[in-house]
Design an enzyme around this catalytic site. Structure first.
Site, mmCIF file in Angstrom:
data_model
loop_
_atom_site.group_PDB
_atom_site.id
_atom_site.type_symbol
_atom_site.label_atom_id
_atom_site.label_comp_id
_atom_site.label_asym_id
_atom_site.label_seq_id
_atom_site.Cartn_x
_atom_site.Cartn_y
_atom_site.Cartn_z
ATOM 1 N N PHE A 122 0.839 -0.976 -0.087
ATOM 2 C CA PHE A 122 -0.103 -0.057 0.184
ATOM 3 C C PHE A 122 0.898 1.331 0.032
ATOM 4 C CE2 PHE A 122 -3.552 2.560 1.064
ATOM 5 C CZ PHE A 122 -4.698 1.910 0.553
ATOM 6 N N GLN A 243 -7.820 15.490 4.317
ATOM 7 C CA GLN A 243 -7.360 14.699 3.080
ATOM 8 C C GLN A 243 -8.351 14.687 1.721
ATOM 9 O OE1 GLN A 243 -6.573 10.380 3.550
ATOM 10 N NE2 GLN A 243 -4.415 11.193 3.402
ATOM 11 N N HIS A 245 -8.944 13.939 -2.163
ATOM 12 C CA HIS A 245 -8.866 12.895 -3.448
ATOM 13 C C HIS A 245 -8.930 13.757 -4.542
ATOM 14 C CE1 HIS A 245 -9.053 9.784 -6.242
ATOM 15 N NE2 HIS A 245 -8.494 8.801 -5.490
ATOM 16 N N LEU A 255 -16.266 9.120 -5.707
ATOM 17 C CA LEU A 255 -14.801 8.589 -6.238
ATOM 18 C C LEU A 255 -14.842 8.150 -7.482
ATOM 19 C CD1 LEU A 255 -12.457 9.422 -4.221
ATOM 20 C CD2 LEU A 255 -12.370 7.179 -3.678
ATOM 21 N N GLU A 258 -7.593 6.366 -8.732
ATOM 22 C CA GLU A 258 -6.397 6.522 -9.539
ATOM 23 C C GLU A 258 -6.476 5.598 -10.686
ATOM 24 O OE1 GLU A 258 -5.441 6.795 -5.823
ATOM 25 O OE2 GLU A 258 -4.823 8.972 -6.255
ATOM 26 N N ARG A 289 -1.035 12.541 -5.666
ATOM 27 C CA ARG A 289 -2.450 13.244 -5.379
ATOM 28 C C ARG A 289 -2.368 14.716 -5.023
ATOM 29 N NH1 ARG A 289 -6.007 9.357 -1.495
ATOM 30 N NH2 ARG A 289 -6.084 7.612 -2.849
ATOM 31 N N HIS A 356 -12.109 13.777 1.572
ATOM 32 C CA HIS A 356 -12.171 12.624 1.663
ATOM 33 C C HIS A 356 -12.099 12.037 3.419
ATOM 34 C CE1 HIS A 356 -11.849 8.166 0.663
ATOM 35 N NE2 HIS A 356 -10.712 8.002 1.246
ATOM 36 N N ARG A 397 -2.812 11.559 6.626
ATOM 37 C CA ARG A 397 -3.054 10.211 7.294
ATOM 38 C C ARG A 397 -2.415 9.238 6.245
ATOM 39 N NH1 ARG A 397 -6.831 6.276 5.772
ATOM 40 N NH2 ARG A 397 -7.779 7.851 4.505
#
Lengths: 594, 84
Positions: A122, A243, A245, A255, A258, A289, A356, A397
């Site tokens: 991740f 945060q 997106h 959403l 990506e 991002r 987000h 985060r």
């Protein structure tokens, strides 16, 4: 007004919110023998935790060598050094324990051939202090949050936790000493207002992403816990950090992953220009991002946005073979058709940077105890999950740490309650004579308001103001104007009028009460953001650019500190970041680069 | 339960869900399509709205099929909702 004016129910503990952190806390309390009430606006398994798909991180080392200390490093770095290192150490050390516990509660994690919990890579998860990627994310396909909620709910059923479903908490009850004695709540089905008198109160109400016009958050995320805390005189911490997106469907917020740009999707402005070539000549549309989001906002602000209001850009995949779109991006095509009214095979998708996740919240320590500005626990009050600021996320985060946060701090807040009740530190103190007065006055004002403002229009005004003035990329003058505007909107919120005055299932009333919470979060966010004159993590200002003295615009000399916003006078104070972990050495400040 | 209460309860359950996608779709459906439904389809919608998002979403996006024929009719209508 006497305390007999509304019914009072007595519990050892009351938890507000039945998402991941509320359910995890409830397990501790119910299994620990405390009489526990959990209040929720919706049935527990309909909480927004369901939307978390990515996974939960823990250094189990099932696929390759890993260590909690490396996870801690990644989290501190992700937070842009604004996270408290004691809380981050605590969370990362506890991660394997809470994940294995969850497995024992029945969580259907994906598995390796040997039967261990499967772990996948991740973004931002690295081994050996940032050296190379490591597989640390544990998941249940793309339904991790959903599976987690079900496992936690079933465990609560076994433990006889008492749920109050379709109840909305309205206000905290505090006595003269400041101790929290429970909450006042509204049952939607009857319209009855009831006090839940408790030795301990845990807030697990989730985030407030609905303050933004474009938000991936479900409608339920109206920051109820933050609003209640602010009205009760509790400060809100680091609310400038949200945060975003880069690609949410304009207007809807849904959403677009990506993966669309990964498959060759191109961002275009109103001149049909592939503008990312100017901002990131190498990575172009696949830049990080924050780079993509900032470029999109710059295009819109400079008049090259699309549509009648020039307020979005376009994500174009029309040059891809329709067969490729049907095969690789069928879900995205469906979303675009349903939520933008556009078939992306034929026309580009309108997109904007979209809110987000909320990094700030009610200040807590790593034990889940709410703390006042001087760091002392507020007796009887605890918080966990997105509503709380422990602070483990700091200014940004790390992916998969949200589900971890709610497991670790849901559990630790529950443990703290058990300890504080057992030691006699928190007891059933008498309710003040006027404990319901404030709430009943709020309800009475709403019921009797005439010639007031419309709830939906005022909410939209608030959301558009936040999006325009305090979005993913921030500008000095826009922030200052935004503060003035939100003060005006606050006046409208104080005068909301509802036509429906009935008691039973009055959703208009509930929506007006939710707006009372949104406005507190919006004020806290704008005022905190306007004041922080640096760029750090998710808070990026045009007037705090990347320079040799302040890489990435971060100004540690003046701004390496937590913001505390107080509702009274909308005033700000600051407190130091905890740089001393529990057992290991400080992870010293350095430039954040990936 | 009288009409206003019933519809308000249904509205709450349509627009306070786990996923934003479902808030948007079901809210739009309730405003525009639900008033045009016959009693059997209206009842079927209530059953669908009571499902969890990750049960209902696959029905709407076509990755799974509805066993009940009246529910399938309503799902077909849901599939055609455009939120704009």
């Amino acid at each position: 007004m006497s305390k007999q004016s509304i019914p009072v129910r007595k519990f050892d503990a009351v938890i507000v919110g039945a998402g991941g952190s509320g359910l995890r806390a409830a397990i501790q309390l119910s299994e620990g023998g405390l009489k526990t009430a959990v209040l929720s606006k919706v049935f527990p398994t309909r909480s927004h935790t369901v939307a978390a798909q990515g996974g939960v991180s823990a250094s189990l080392g099932n696929s390759e060598e890993d260590h909690w200390h490396w996870h801690m490093y990644d989290t501190v770095k992700g937070s842009d050094w604004l996270g408290d290192q004691d809380a981050i150490e605590y969370m990362c050390r506890k991660a394997p324990e809470v994940v294995v516990e969850l497995e024992h509660f029945g969580m259907p994690f994906d598995r390796t051939d040997e039967g261990k919990i499967y772990q996948r890579p991740f973004g931002g998860h690295m081994s050996n202090f940032g050296e190379k990627p490591v597989r640390r994310a544990c998941a249940a396909a793309d339904r991790t949050g959903h599976a987690m909620l079900h496992a936690l709910y079933q465990r609560n059923v076994r433990a006889n936790t008492q749920f109050f479903v379709e109840w909305m908490a309205l206000d905290l009850i505090r006595d003269e000493s400041g101790q929290v004695l429970g909450v006042i709540a509204l049952e939607m089905e009857t319209g009855e207002v009831v006090a839940f008198h408790a030795k301990a109160t845990i807030f697990a109400t989730g985030g407030a992403g609905r303050i933004y016009y474009s938000s991936t958050n479900a409608f339920i995320n109206t920051g109820d816990g933050l609003g209640m805390a602010a009205r009760a005189g509790i400060p809100l911490e680091d609310m400038e950090f949200w945060q975003f997106h880069p690609t949410g469907v304009a207007g809807a917020g849904v959403l677009i992953t990506e993966g669309v740009r990964g498959e060759g999707g191109i961002l275009r402005n109103s001149d049909n220009e592939r503008f990312m070539e100017r901002y990131a000549p190498n990575a172009k549309d696949l830049a990080s991002r924050d780079v993509v989001s900032r470029a999109m906002v710059t295009e819109i602000n400079e008049g090259r946005g699309c549509g009648p209001n020039k307020d979005f850009v376009l994500l174009d995949i029309t040059h891809l073979d329709p067969a490729t779109i049907m095969k690789r991006l069928p879900g995205i095509r469906e979303i675009s058709i349903q939520f933008a009214g556009i078939d992306p095979i034929q026309a580009p998708i309108p997109v904007v940077p979209t809110c987000h996740y909320q990094m700030g919240g009610i200040p807590t320590n790593f034990k889940g105890q709410v703390v006042s500005a001087d760091g002392a626990p507020v007796k009887g009050f605890y918080a966990a999950g997105e509503v709380a600021c422990a602070s483990v996320h700091g200014a940004n985060r790390l992916g998969t740490n949200s589900l971890l946060d709610l497991l670790v701090f849901g559990k630790s807040s529950g443990d703290s309650v058990i300890e504080d009740v057992a030691s006699g530190d928190v007891t059933h103190r008498d309710l003040p004579a006027d404990f319901a007065e404030f709430t009943l006055a709020r309800l009475n004002r709403l019921n009797t308001q005439t010639g007031g403002s419309n709830v939906n229009e005022t909410r939209l005004d608030l959301q558009r103001t936040m999006q325009k003035h305090c979005g993913v990329f921030r500008f000095k003058d826009m922030l200052a104007e935004g503060v003035d505007k939100i003060v005006e909107i606050e006046k409208a919120v104080a005068r909301t009028e509802i036509k429906d005055k009935s008691q039973v299932w009055n959703t208009a009333r509930v929506e007006a009460l939710e707006l009372d919470n949104l406005i507190e979060v919006a004020k806290a966010t704008l005022v905190s953001a306007e004041a922080r004159k640096e760029s750090r993590g998710a808070h990026v200002r045009d007037d705090a650019p990347d320079t040799p003295e302040n890489p990435n615009g971060r100004d540690d000399v003046n701004w390496h500190k937590h913001t505390l916003w107080q509702r009274e006078g909308s005033s700000l104070s600051y407190k130091p970041v905890t740089m001393t972990p529990l057992t290991v050495e400080t992870i010293a400040l350095k430039t954040r680069s990936y | 339960m009288e009409g206003r209460e019933r519809i308000n309860r249904l509205r709450w359950r349509c627009t306070r869900r786990a996923m934003l996608e479902m808030d948007l779709l079901l809210g739009e459906f309730l405003d525009r399509i639900y008033p045009t439904l016959g009693p059997a389809q209206a009842d079927a919608f209530v059953v669908l709205a009571d499902m969890e998002d990750l049960e209902l979403w696959p029905l709407i996006n076509g990755s799974s099929e509805c066993a009940d024929s009246v529910q399938a009719e309503v799902v077909a209508l849901l599939r055609n909702v455009r939120v704009k």
